[in-house]
Design an enzyme around this catalytic site. Sequence first.
Site, mmCIF file in Angstrom:
data_model
loop_
_atom_site.group_PDB
_atom_site.id
_atom_site.type_symbol
_atom_site.label_atom_id
_atom_site.label_comp_id
_atom_site.label_asym_id
_atom_site.label_seq_id
_atom_site.Cartn_x
_atom_site.Cartn_y
_atom_site.Cartn_z
ATOM 1 N N SER A 193 62.644 48.023 46.346
ATOM 2 C CA SER A 193 63.664 49.023 46.650
ATOM 3 C C SER A 193 64.878 48.381 47.328
ATOM 4 C CB SER A 193 63.049 50.114 47.544
ATOM 5 O OG SER A 193 64.031 51.063 47.900
ATOM 6 N N GLN A 194 64.692 47.785 48.495
ATOM 7 C CA GLN A 194 65.822 47.190 49.216
ATOM 8 C C GLN A 194 66.212 45.837 48.622
ATOM 9 O OE1 GLN A 194 67.731 48.591 51.621
ATOM 10 N NE2 GLN A 194 66.512 50.447 51.493
ATOM 11 N N THR A 240 58.270 42.253 38.232
ATOM 12 C CA THR A 240 59.455 42.175 39.095
ATOM 13 C C THR A 240 60.232 40.900 38.809
ATOM 14 O OG1 THR A 240 58.208 43.384 40.763
ATOM 15 C CG2 THR A 240 60.244 42.351 41.477
ATOM 16 N N MET A 284 53.700 45.616 55.968
ATOM 17 C CA MET A 284 52.340 45.193 56.293
ATOM 18 C C MET A 284 51.977 43.854 55.654
ATOM 19 S SD MET A 284 50.992 47.006 58.576
ATOM 20 C CE MET A 284 52.485 47.546 59.388
ATOM 21 N N HIS A 341 63.853 46.525 58.795
ATOM 22 C CA HIS A 341 63.109 47.435 59.667
ATOM 23 C C HIS A 341 62.529 46.571 60.787
ATOM 24 C CE1 HIS A 341 60.572 50.534 61.196
ATOM 25 N NE2 HIS A 341 59.474 50.213 60.550
ATOM 26 N N GLY A 350 66.910 51.825 48.408
ATOM 27 C CA GLY A 350 67.609 50.749 47.720
ATOM 28 C C GLY A 350 68.453 51.189 46.529
ATOM 29 N N GLU A 353 61.437 76.854 48.201
ATOM 30 C CA GLU A 353 62.700 77.286 48.814
ATOM 31 C C GLU A 353 63.167 76.386 49.945
ATOM 32 O OE1 GLU A 353 63.439 81.382 49.719
ATOM 33 O OE2 GLU A 353 62.247 82.054 48.011
ATOM 34 N N SER A 365 70.489 85.407 55.241
ATOM 35 C CA SER A 365 70.727 86.822 55.548
ATOM 36 C C SER A 365 70.651 87.098 57.050
ATOM 37 C CB SER A 365 69.676 87.676 54.833
ATOM 38 O OG SER A 365 68.422 87.540 55.501
HETATM 39 P P1 NAD Z 1 59.036 47.281 48.386
HETATM 40 O O1 NAD Z 1 57.700 47.897 48.544
HETATM 41 O O2 NAD Z 1 59.963 47.888 47.395
HETATM 42 O O3 NAD Z 1 58.842 45.715 48.072
HETATM 43 C C1 NAD Z 1 58.416 45.308 46.841
HETATM 44 C C2 NAD Z 1 58.604 43.806 46.728
HETATM 45 O O4 NAD Z 1 57.679 43.137 47.592
HETATM 46 C C3 NAD Z 1 58.358 43.302 45.331
HETATM 47 O O5 NAD Z 1 59.362 42.374 44.968
HETATM 48 C C4 NAD Z 1 57.021 42.570 45.435
HETATM 49 O O6 NAD Z 1 56.994 41.462 44.567
HETATM 50 C C5 NAD Z 1 57.033 42.125 46.883
HETATM 51 N N1 NAD Z 1 55.672 41.965 47.416
HETATM 52 C C6 NAD Z 1 54.709 42.929 47.476
HETATM 53 N N2 NAD Z 1 53.576 42.417 47.995
HETATM 54 C C7 NAD Z 1 53.846 41.127 48.282
HETATM 55 C C8 NAD Z 1 53.080 40.063 48.840
HETATM 56 N N3 NAD Z 1 51.801 40.233 49.211
HETATM 57 N N4 NAD Z 1 53.678 38.865 48.994
HETATM 58 C C9 NAD Z 1 54.963 38.687 48.635
HETATM 59 N N5 NAD Z 1 55.727 39.641 48.095
HETATM 60 C C10 NAD Z 1 55.172 40.846 47.932
HETATM 61 O O7 NAD Z 1 59.731 47.165 49.822
HETATM 62 P P2 NAD Z 1 60.939 48.046 50.396
HETATM 63 O O8 NAD Z 1 60.580 49.486 50.379
HETATM 64 O O9 NAD Z 1 62.214 47.580 49.781
HETATM 65 O O10 NAD Z 1 60.881 47.591 51.931
HETATM 66 C C11 NAD Z 1 61.333 46.310 52.335
HETATM 67 C C12 NAD Z 1 61.786 46.399 53.787
HETATM 68 O O11 NAD Z 1 62.870 47.311 53.861
HETATM 69 C C13 NAD Z 1 60.717 46.950 54.720
HETATM 70 O O12 NAD Z 1 60.843 46.294 55.955
HETATM 71 C C14 NAD Z 1 61.087 48.407 54.869
HETATM 72 O O13 NAD Z 1 60.653 48.987 56.068
HETATM 73 C C15 NAD Z 1 62.592 48.317 54.818
HETATM 74 N N6 NAD Z 1 63.306 49.527 54.446
HETATM 75 C C16 NAD Z 1 62.965 50.199 53.298
HETATM 76 C C17 NAD Z 1 63.683 51.311 52.902
HETATM 77 C C18 NAD Z 1 63.362 52.023 51.612
HETATM 78 O O14 NAD Z 1 64.052 52.992 51.307
HETATM 79 N N7 NAD Z 1 62.400 51.609 50.813
HETATM 80 C C19 NAD Z 1 64.743 51.773 53.693
HETATM 81 C C20 NAD Z 1 65.100 51.065 54.837
HETATM 82 C C21 NAD Z 1 64.357 49.946 55.201
#
Ligand code: NAD
Length: 332
Positions: A31-32, A58, A87, A111, A137, A234, A255
């Site tokens: 996502s990010q 990916t 995590m 984060h 993202g 709603e 209302s």
């Molecule tokens: P995500 O779940 O979309 O990340 C996926 C990516 O992580 C993939 O490229 C995958 O290949 C990689 N990945 C997964 N497991 C892995 C492993 N064991 N080893 C190495 N790579 C691995 O992550 P995200 O939601 O983009 O979040 C990333 C950071 O951004 C986090 O710290 C999150 O808190 C923060 N954040 C997220 C959002 C959001 O909207 N998703 C918003 C603000 C902040």
Amino acid sequence: MGDPMAKIYRDQDADLGFLKDKKICIVGYGSQGHAHALNLRDSGLDVVVALPEWDKETWKKAEGDGMRVVRLEEIGGDLIAMLIPDMVQPEVYRKFVRDKLKPNSAILFAHGFNIHYNQIVPPQNVDVVMVAPKGPGPLVRRMFLEGKGVPALVAVHRNASGKALEIALAYAKGIGATRAGVIETTFKEETETDLFGEQVDLCGGVAEMIKMSFEVLVEAGYQPEVAYFEVLHELKLIVDLIYEGGIFNMWRAVSETAKYGGMTRGKRIFNGNTREEMRRILREIQTGEFAREWILENMAGRPVYNKLLEMEANHPIEKVGKEMRKMIPWLK
Ligand code: NAD
Ligand code: MG
């Protein structure tokens, strides 16, 4: 009630020059990660994406977007952005990042969890910064392409180079965030407010409010279909009104009966006990008790998490909701 004048940085307060001639390594392309990597590249910066070899899909996506992709073993550069699930970050950090951090280089987070709760402890001679967009993202990417941006939070945990904030702001500018505005915060504030919001309000609070009001109607003999529309469907109209113009905008739109009933009865649902429980939940976040629970839960293979998720999936409102949503043409 808190400092009302947060420091907000705009485009003119940030200088991309602090990242020129620097190698940026984006770890993760989810996502990010995908939004940051593409926006930084389109801002003219030197970006490489690091991915685990097993995530072939990916990997293909990133290469398809024209990104240079490397294995986790090849992580390096002047700024390493940890954009993988929170995590899994500590293990990836220990295995692939820690020994690659050069003096005066930077490690960046979106984060604060792992830094704030000491799950990742970078060496003293490295800048530790956060740029946390207040949106998913895909929106960060879409706004960038439209010449706009998603607001973000920026924080400095350690300023080893003397330029940590400037570097974080350059990154925020590179992803488009300063076009909208970037609010200065701390790792503590971002982490604790983020956890609190998702627990009591956004995810936990809203889900329980919907389910409980649904259950009360159904157990009193009302049809689940009617209850579903009333307490879940709603809600979107109400949230849209609040999102667009604040809570008072919602009061204006509903209302007279809804105004009076809502203003007198809402306070009985969210009462002094609710406030006390919110404060208890906040204390569990502040003391690290919640963090310990969640970290141990992960180490144990998520037994509670998996059971609760299963119960959520099987709640009666899911079944009726699935049928009712078929009636809604704009959801197809
Ligand atoms: P995500 O779940 O979309 O990340 C996926 C990516 O992580 C993939 O490229 C995958 O290949 C990689 N990945 C997964 N497991 C892995 C492993 N064991 N080893 C190495 N790579 C691995 O992550 P995200 O939601 O983009 O979040 C990333 C950071 O951004 C986090 O710290 C999150 O808190 C923060 N954040 C997220 C959002 C959001 O909207 N998703 C918003 C603000 C902040
Ligand atoms: Mg959150």
